[in-house]
Design a protein around this motif. Sequence first.
Motif, PDB file in Angstrom:
ATOM      1  N   PRO A 178      -6.411  -1.452  -0.763  1.00  0.00           N
ATOM      2  CA  PRO A 178      -7.381  -0.651   0.344  1.00  0.00           C
ATOM      3  C   PRO A 178      -8.576  -1.283   0.585  1.00  0.00           C
ATOM      4  O   PRO A 178      -9.730   0.064   0.080  1.00  0.00           O
ATOM      5  CB  PRO A 178      -6.618   0.672   0.195  1.00  0.00           C
ATOM      6  CG  PRO A 178      -5.467   0.472  -0.492  1.00  0.00           C
ATOM      7  CD  PRO A 178      -6.435  -0.352  -1.640  1.00  0.00           C
TER       8      PRO A 178
ATOM      9  N   TYR B 133       0.873  -1.644  -0.046  1.00  0.00           N
ATOM     10  CA  TYR B 133      -0.071   0.132   0.502  1.00  0.00           C
ATOM     11  C   TYR B 133       1.168   1.553  -0.229  1.00  0.00           C
ATOM     12  O   TYR B 133       1.668   1.511   0.637  1.00  0.00           O
ATOM     13  CB  TYR B 133      -0.727   0.278   1.599  1.00  0.00           C
ATOM     14  CG  TYR B 133      -2.172  -0.875   0.977  1.00  0.00           C
ATOM     15  CD1 TYR B 133      -2.556  -2.012   0.098  1.00  0.00           C
ATOM     16  CD2 TYR B 133      -2.313  -1.514   2.620  1.00  0.00           C
ATOM     17  CE1 TYR B 133      -3.391  -2.231  -0.157  1.00  0.00           C
ATOM     18  CE2 TYR B 133      -4.081  -1.991   1.999  1.00  0.00           C
ATOM     19  CZ  TYR B 133      -4.328  -2.959   1.065  1.00  0.00           C
ATOM     20  OH  TYR B 133      -4.621  -3.785   1.170  1.00  0.00           O
TER      21      TYR B 133
ATOM     22  N   ARG C  45      -5.393   6.204   0.325  1.00  0.00           N
ATOM     23  CA  ARG C  45      -4.041   4.960  -0.208  1.00  0.00           C
ATOM     24  C   ARG C  45      -4.657   4.396  -1.360  1.00  0.00           C
ATOM     25  O   ARG C  45      -5.252   4.170  -1.818  1.00  0.00           O
ATOM     26  CB  ARG C  45      -4.770   4.078   1.447  1.00  0.00           C
ATOM     27  CG  ARG C  45      -3.747   4.420   2.332  1.00  0.00           C
ATOM     28  CD  ARG C  45      -4.986   2.824   3.552  1.00  0.00           C
ATOM     29  NE  ARG C  45      -6.345   3.612   3.642  1.00  0.00           N
ATOM     30  CZ  ARG C  45      -7.232   2.085   4.097  1.00  0.00           C
ATOM     31  NH1 ARG C  45      -6.079   1.078   4.796  1.00  0.00           N
ATOM     32  NH2 ARG C  45      -8.019   2.319   4.239  1.00  0.00           N
TER      33      ARG C  45
END
Length: 619
Positions: A372, A208, A227
């Motif tokens: 995410p 991420y 993210r």
Amino acid sequence: MKKPIRKSALSGMMEPLSLKTKADKKASQQLNKLLSRSHLEGKRVVFGCSSRIRHSLAPDGSSITFASKGDLYNHWICCLNYELDRDWMWQALETEAFWVRRSKKFTHDTEEGEINVIAGKLKMIRTASFESLDGPQRNSSQLVFFDAVEPKSEDTKAFPDTIDLSYSLEARFRPDHGATNDALETIEITLPITSPPAQVPKIVSAGYALSPYIRDEKYANSESRKRYLWIEFDQPVEDPQDCYFARVLAQAPDQLISNNHPSLFLAPEEPSLPIDPEPIRIVSPASSNDLAGLNAMQPMLKSKDSDVHYILPLPPGLHAHSDEMFGFFTYEFRVGHFERKPVDEGDPAEKVWTTAQGRFGRRLKMQGIQHPAPVLACVPNRDKEKVWVTAPYAVAVHKGKNVTADPPRTELWALLYAQVTRVDNQDYRNILLDDQPLDWRIQIRPPSQRNTGEPYTNQQLQLLNQAAVKIQKGQEGISEAGKFLKLKTAGNKNKSATKYGTTVWTNKKISQLLQLYGLPTDASLSVVVVEVLPQIKNVFDHVSGLDDAPVAEATSNFINADQREAFNQSYRQRFRSDTSKATSAVNHSSPVSDELGHHRILRSSRLTKVPDICRTDCE
């Protein structure tokens, strides 16, 4: 005086056909007609052809027959069409009347390439076929020439590139003829790339990427961080005009948060790459870049400081807060022709012109990719008696339908912080005061209902007491929490709606926690909510609704035969005996403090300030 010759050109690329659809059969019929071409009635037509294509011409050049379909596949067939605007009896030309010259160069190649190479010749014999004498148009003759152009470079290390072609017709006059003549115009055409990239993607890692952490001056609030999922490949793209592309093949809900109904275990049919099959691709001098096949996949965003790290864009039609982001995706990755960097900085990049079939290389299929999770938003509130926090549970979605486990398997935990000044008085820090779980079965009782007793049954009172004990981690029961809590009503409730959890601290308890740490009772407070994934230990934790016989039977069919009897026995013990009525012991250990590091965290909210009120001890 009119110009003696008018011109046009057409180029076509043919692919081997597999006769599966009506469109393919129609293309095959067109190809069969192309294998043998003859003149039009009343029109004198003279054919010529390059030696690169096996063919046979009629003695007078009025018809042409190609040897086989294989000679027409996988290279460009350039068709030059000229009209000689002179009577059939015009005798100024030799029998070998025209030479067709070709210049060929790959667009971005530094070398000159072929220049004025003789591609073939056109012979004009002073005869006319019987078909042309049917209503003859004697004032002109049509000249047709076929040439084959190889789309690949002879240099095996060269990357695919567009081809710049130019053709010119050179007239061959008899002696003492054509002393003065106009130079014939050149036909120019650009052919797109047909060769797909040879490179195959290989993924070595993923992670991420987060935006910078931003907070306010007193560290009471922070901003939600953006993210993105990044993918690391084993090597950069070999061709500078190529890029890594991605496409979603399937989406499935996370089994840790979904009800895992047996119908969700059926694998979906994998969609084919949505590009034009292009059995025949036609290009003319007026053609331009049509971006063929470019929208079939999403180009990945390359890192500014790395040649192997790429950001994977969100699937089309979804955004960062979509419930589908809680699930898993199956992707395919390919290297594809994308765009060429501009020569001058600041100019827009030029998209690469290719055929649809030549856009992408071979694929890499990857399963279990998870973007995410959506940002967790918590809402803290406060009055003169209490502080309470509300936050939503994660939602599992399949084909637009809510398939979240009921009750939710994830746990929401609220962490209560107090801001303090650092020793050097230059900054602020947060001290953790307490953490409590949230419960989806309860909500805050409005002050107007404080003195009105709810008509709860004994079972409902027991449920309310269980929820109160849970959020207080066993420290306080219904006597304390019952002042502020009530059960959520089941009537007129949307079962597909997102569930929200609630927890509460009394101001009395907060004052005790602050005094325990030697902090003032009016210290600024903030909260963070963390969602923790469950720990699945058996099939009964994994599948919701097993007390329903059809669900249990369908689940049993997915279990291996050697384990099916053990499942059936456990099922009878749980749902067909008095043991199913026994209540399990409540675990009061906190996964965000006591057992931190032993539980997987799904997501967390930003640091959110608790609203300030007048001091609770003021008169």
